[in-house]
Design an enzyme around this catalytic site. Structure first.
Site: not given
Length: 155
Positions: A30, A109
């Site tokens: 995620h 990220h």
């Protein structure tokens, strides 16, 4: 609080990684929007998040990689301005409600592994995924290393 790539993007990423690498479970992949740590109950947090101002749907793509310590990660391209706006709205609303938040710059990220691996890093640095629509964000709880989506809200 997080944004999850769709299953097709997860599968494409899996296929691009070298075999035998120590990657984290794909259910954990995620993009973190904000991290609270332990909270006594998720319901008050969910109430705050339900009122967060939406920047509207936007598009992201996973591309390029790097390393934080031993963690191997993929970068995020696309509508970063809207992603950052969502991050800021969530942080501001949670802070106004009295929740302590980490005070780190936002570097979107997706962490793929918590183990340094040169082959994996090379694959991630060369990776360019397909654009995918971000239409919601989620409240996620961590239990013994497993993630559970508590609620999601449309953008």
């Amino acid at each position: 609080m997080a944004v999850f790539p769709p299953p097709g993007e997860i599968h494409a990423l899996q296929r691009a990684l070298p075999s035998g690498g120590r990657v984290s479970p794909t259910g954990k992949w995620h993009v973190t929007l904000a991290f609270l740590g332990d909270v006594p109950s998720p319901e008050p947090v969910a109430a705050v998040l339900a009122a967060v101002r939406s920047p509207g749907p936007f598009t992201l793509r996973l591309a390029g990689g790097g390393r934080f310590g031993k963690a191997e990660w993929l970068g995020v391209e696309g509508d970063r301005e809207q992603l950052t706006a969502l991050h800021t709205h969530i942080r501001d609303d949670l802070a106004a409600a009295g929740y302590p938040l980490e005070d780190r710059p936002f570097h979107p990220h997706l962490t793929v592994s918590y183990h340094a691996d040169g082959r994996l890093r090379k694959a991630l640095s060369n990776y360019v995924g397909s654009p995918w629509p971000v239409t919601e964000f989620s409240l996620v709880l961590s239990h013994n290393g497993q993630y559970e989506k508590i609620s999601s809200w449309p953008l």
